[in-house]
Write a protein that holds these residues in place. Structure first.
Motif, short mmCIF file in Angstrom:
data_model
loop_
_atom_site.label_atom_id
_atom_site.label_comp_id
_atom_site.label_asym_id
_atom_site.label_seq_id
_atom_site.Cartn_x
_atom_site.Cartn_y
_atom_site.Cartn_z
N ILE A 76 0.72 -0.89 -0.23
CA ILE A 76 0.33 -0.39 -0.08
C ILE A 76 1.12 1.47 -0.16
N LYS A 77 1.77 1.22 1.05
CA LYS A 77 2.94 2.65 0.70
C LYS A 77 3.58 2.55 -0.27
N ASN A 78 3.53 2.25 -1.15
CA ASN A 78 4.77 2.17 -2.30
C ASN A 78 3.19 1.82 -3.95
N SER A 105 4.49 7.28 3.98
CA SER A 105 3.45 7.03 4.80
C SER A 105 2.10 6.31 4.86
N PHE A 106 1.18 7.01 4.00
CA PHE A 106 0.13 5.78 4.19
C PHE A 106 0.12 4.33 3.54
N MET A 107 0.36 3.91 4.85
CA MET A 107 -0.79 3.73 5.85
C MET A 107 0.54 3.53 6.98
N SER A 108 -0.01 3.42 8.28
CA SER A 108 0.89 3.02 8.91
C SER A 108 1.37 1.48 8.99
N GLY A 109 1.84 1.37 9.07
CA GLY A 109 2.41 -0.26 9.43
C GLY A 109 2.19 0.10 10.72
N ILE A 155 -4.60 10.44 9.30
CA ILE A 155 -5.53 9.37 8.58
C ILE A 155 -4.71 8.20 8.48
N ASP A 156 -3.14 8.35 8.30
CA ASP A 156 -2.42 6.37 7.96
C ASP A 156 -2.90 5.87 10.02
#
Length: 184
Positions: A76-78, A105-109, A155-156
């Motif tokens: 998702i981040k990539n 940043s999106f989304m926080s692992g 939001i992340d």
């Protein structure tokens, strides 16, 4: 109302609540290695409830869960490629940042995986341990540390928590299906 702008404003507000006195605490909280005692406690509770054979199966499920969550989050981040707040020139000088990761940043692992793991553990152990819901403090504190450090937007974190809860429920359902086939 621009949700991205509001997200940035909320981060700036929350991040600036911090101060030098609390910085070492939040740097400790955000480091996964410092949660090892909690993971050892969870391992103990799993073995106590399920025994070694089924407990081993649960541990394997947990390892797969963490690996899946980590890879999904990276995908998702990539794909989204939202720049981290500490690297966003429009706000980085308004933030208190103590570390400077360069990934997206999106989304926080941290939020996704800790919530996924914790909710799964709670679903596994809720019938055996009355206070197991206190484990929810782990993902809440862990996720908040990312806002404190200025390296994720709210939001992340929120999306990570929602995805973590959703995945935990699906994973628990699938785990129970497989568990019945193996241990029945």
């Amino acid at each position: 109302m621009n949700i991205i702008q509001k997200d940035k404003e909320l981060l700036i507000f929350l991040n600036n609540l911090g101060n030098e006195y609390w910085d070492p605490f939040w740097l400790t909280v955000t480091d996964q290695r410092n949660w090892i005692p909690l993971f050892l406690l969870i391992m103990f509770l799993v073995i106590k409830k399920f025994g070694w054979k089924k407990g081993g199966f649960v541990f394997l499920a947990m390892i797969i869960l963490v690996a899946f969550s980590d890879q999904f989050t990276n995908l998702i981040k990539n794909s989204v490629q939202r720049i981290r707040p500490n690297n966003d020139i429009t706000i980085k000088y308004q933030l208190r940042t103590l570390i400077s990761p360069q990934s997206f940043s999106f989304m926080s692992g941290h939020a996704t995986t800790s919530t996924f793991f914790t909710v799964f553990v709670i679903l596994l152990l809720k019938d055996a341990y009355k206070y197991v819901y206190f484990l929810l403090l782990f993902p809440m504190i862990f996720a908040y540390s990312r806002l404190y450090l200025g390296i994720h937007y709210p939001i992340d974190i929120l999306v990570g928590i929602l995805i973590g809860i959703t995945f935990a429920k699906i994973y628990f359902y699938l785990f129970n299906k497989l568990d019945k086939k193996i241990f029945s």
